[in-house]
Design a protein around this motif. Structure first.
Motif, PDB file in Angstrom:
ATOM      1  N   ILE A  91       2.668 -15.338   4.536  1.00  0.00           N
ATOM      2  CA  ILE A  91       4.099 -15.471   4.857  1.00  0.00           C
ATOM      3  C   ILE A  91       4.498 -14.473   5.945  1.00  0.00           C
ATOM      4  CG2 ILE A  91       6.430 -15.109   3.932  1.00  0.00           C
ATOM      5  CD1 ILE A  91       5.407 -16.392   1.316  1.00  0.00           C
ATOM      6  N   CYS A  92       4.011 -13.246   5.867  1.00  0.00           N
ATOM      7  CA  CYS A  92       4.343 -12.233   6.889  1.00  0.00           C
ATOM      8  C   CYS A  92       3.837 -12.644   8.266  1.00  0.00           C
ATOM      9  CB  CYS A  92       3.756 -10.878   6.508  1.00  0.00           C
ATOM     10  SG  CYS A  92       4.651 -10.048   5.182  1.00  0.00           S
ATOM     11  N   PHE A  93       2.569 -13.067   8.341  1.00  0.00           N
ATOM     12  CA  PHE A  93       2.003 -13.426   9.639  1.00  0.00           C
ATOM     13  C   PHE A  93       2.647 -14.683  10.211  1.00  0.00           C
ATOM     14  CE2 PHE A  93      -1.863 -11.049   7.967  1.00  0.00           C
ATOM     15  CZ  PHE A  93      -1.548  -9.899   8.663  1.00  0.00           C
ATOM     16  N   ALA A 114       7.699  -5.160  12.190  1.00  0.00           N
ATOM     17  CA  ALA A 114       7.407  -4.630  10.854  1.00  0.00           C
ATOM     18  C   ALA A 114       6.618  -5.618  10.005  1.00  0.00           C
ATOM     19  CB  ALA A 114       8.700  -4.255  10.137  1.00  0.00           C
ATOM     20  N   LEU A 115       6.710  -6.901  10.317  1.00  0.00           N
ATOM     21  CA  LEU A 115       5.974  -7.899   9.536  1.00  0.00           C
ATOM     22  C   LEU A 115       4.463  -7.768   9.691  1.00  0.00           C
ATOM     23  CD1 LEU A 115       8.205 -11.052  10.106  1.00  0.00           C
ATOM     24  CD2 LEU A 115       7.954  -9.737   8.005  1.00  0.00           C
ATOM     25  N   ILE A 116       3.994  -7.260  10.810  1.00  0.00           N
ATOM     26  CA  ILE A 116       2.547  -7.133  11.038  1.00  0.00           C
ATOM     27  C   ILE A 116       1.920  -6.095  10.102  1.00  0.00           C
ATOM     28  CG2 ILE A 116       0.758  -6.497  12.712  1.00  0.00           C
ATOM     29  CD1 ILE A 116       2.523  -7.793  14.853  1.00  0.00           C
ATOM     30  N   ILE A 118       3.142  -4.878   7.358  1.00  0.00           N
ATOM     31  CA  ILE A 118       3.359  -5.325   5.973  1.00  0.00           C
ATOM     32  C   ILE A 118       2.333  -6.402   5.614  1.00  0.00           C
ATOM     33  CG2 ILE A 118       4.975  -6.528   4.451  1.00  0.00           C
ATOM     34  CD1 ILE A 118       7.246  -5.108   5.938  1.00  0.00           C
ATOM     35  N   GLY A 119       2.077  -7.304   6.547  1.00  0.00           N
ATOM     36  CA  GLY A 119       1.058  -8.335   6.318  1.00  0.00           C
ATOM     37  C   GLY A 119      -0.315  -7.733   6.086  1.00  0.00           C
ATOM     38  N   TYR A 120      -0.654  -6.698   6.864  1.00  0.00           N
ATOM     39  CA  TYR A 120      -1.947  -6.038   6.680  1.00  0.00           C
ATOM     40  C   TYR A 120      -2.025  -5.288   5.353  1.00  0.00           C
ATOM     41  CZ  TYR A 120      -3.593  -7.262  11.312  1.00  0.00           C
ATOM     42  OH  TYR A 120      -4.026  -7.953  12.408  1.00  0.00           O
ATOM     43  N   VAL A 121      -0.925  -4.739   4.909  1.00  0.00           N
ATOM     44  CA  VAL A 121      -0.916  -4.074   3.594  1.00  0.00           C
ATOM     45  C   VAL A 121      -1.188  -5.102   2.500  1.00  0.00           C
ATOM     46  CG1 VAL A 121       0.565  -2.911   1.904  1.00  0.00           C
ATOM     47  CG2 VAL A 121       0.551  -2.137   4.269  1.00  0.00           C
ATOM     48  N   PHE A 122      -0.541  -6.252   2.588  1.00  0.00           N
ATOM     49  CA  PHE A 122      -0.789  -7.301   1.598  1.00  0.00           C
ATOM     50  C   PHE A 122      -2.225  -7.811   1.683  1.00  0.00           C
ATOM     51  CE2 PHE A 122       3.943  -8.033   1.477  1.00  0.00           C
ATOM     52  CZ  PHE A 122       4.084  -7.671   0.141  1.00  0.00           C
ATOM     53  N   LEU A 123      -2.763  -7.866   2.878  1.00  0.00           N
ATOM     54  CA  LEU A 123      -4.158  -8.266   3.046  1.00  0.00           C
ATOM     55  C   LEU A 123      -5.094  -7.248   2.388  1.00  0.00           C
ATOM     56  CD1 LEU A 123      -5.851 -10.482   4.380  1.00  0.00           C
ATOM     57  CD2 LEU A 123      -5.965  -9.061   6.413  1.00  0.00           C
ATOM     58  N   LEU A 124      -4.781  -5.971   2.530  1.00  0.00           N
ATOM     59  CA  LEU A 124      -5.566  -4.923   1.880  1.00  0.00           C
ATOM     60  C   LEU A 124      -5.486  -5.044   0.353  1.00  0.00           C
ATOM     61  CD1 LEU A 124      -7.260  -2.319   2.123  1.00  0.00           C
ATOM     62  CD2 LEU A 124      -5.106  -1.053   2.107  1.00  0.00           C
ATOM     63  N   VAL A 125      -4.300  -5.292  -0.157  1.00  0.00           N
ATOM     64  CA  VAL A 125      -4.143  -5.482  -1.607  1.00  0.00           C
ATOM     65  C   VAL A 125      -4.955  -6.690  -2.068  1.00  0.00           C
ATOM     66  CG1 VAL A 125      -2.488  -6.051  -3.435  1.00  0.00           C
ATOM     67  CG2 VAL A 125      -1.900  -4.345  -1.711  1.00  0.00           C
TER      68      VAL A 125
END
Length: 145
Positions: A91-93, A114-116, A118-125
């Motif tokens: 959704i972020c990307f 800021a979405l980029i 945040i998207g990478y943080v969710f990808l890490l999770v």
């Protein structure tokens, strides 16, 4: 007033739990003093509550169910966090690409940058959850054999 044994048997659980009225308690006590059958019913009620009959097989069954629930809870949490984090990253990307960037008349670049991260943080999770899920499933398979 003479009450039937059937009425007294209906009142016995309330009398035993001490939740019936004082009048009902006195009626039950008077009846119990005269009726040995109802007194036996009260004793059965006491024995059933004080010493439940649970076999060793039932205890072991409950322990097995509890252990399985705990394992399933960990696995379900890992799978749920994988799913949620993957969806959030997507959704972020996608949102970043849909919203796009624009240059204002004064030359300022406006974009939802800021979405980029945040998207990478969710990808890490997502990656961490996947690793945890693999570890949990391997432990579960090892304990099954």
């Amino acid at each position: 007033m003479k009450l039937s044994c059937e009425v007294i048997r209906d009142l016995l659980p309330l009398y035993f739990d001490k939740v019936c009225s004082n009048d009902s308690s006195s009626l039950v006590e008077k009846h119990l003093a005269e009726c040995p059958q109802c007194m036996k019913e009260l004793e059965k009620l006491k024995m059933d509550i004080e010493s439940p009959k649970i076999t060793d097989g039932e205890v072991q069954l409950m322990k097995n169910i509890s252990t399985k629930w705990k394992k399933d809870r960990k696995s379900s949490f890992a799978k749920g966090s994988m799913l949620i984090s993957a969806l959030a990253a997507i959704i972020c990307f996608v949102s970043y690409n849909i919203i796009g960037a624009e240059v204002l008349p004064d030359g300022t670049l406006v974009e939802p940058f800021a979405l980029i991260p945040i998207g990478y943080v969710f990808l890490l999770v997502f990656i961490i959850s996947t690793i945890c899920n693999l570890i949990i499933s391997r432990k579960h398979k090892a304990n099954t054999y």
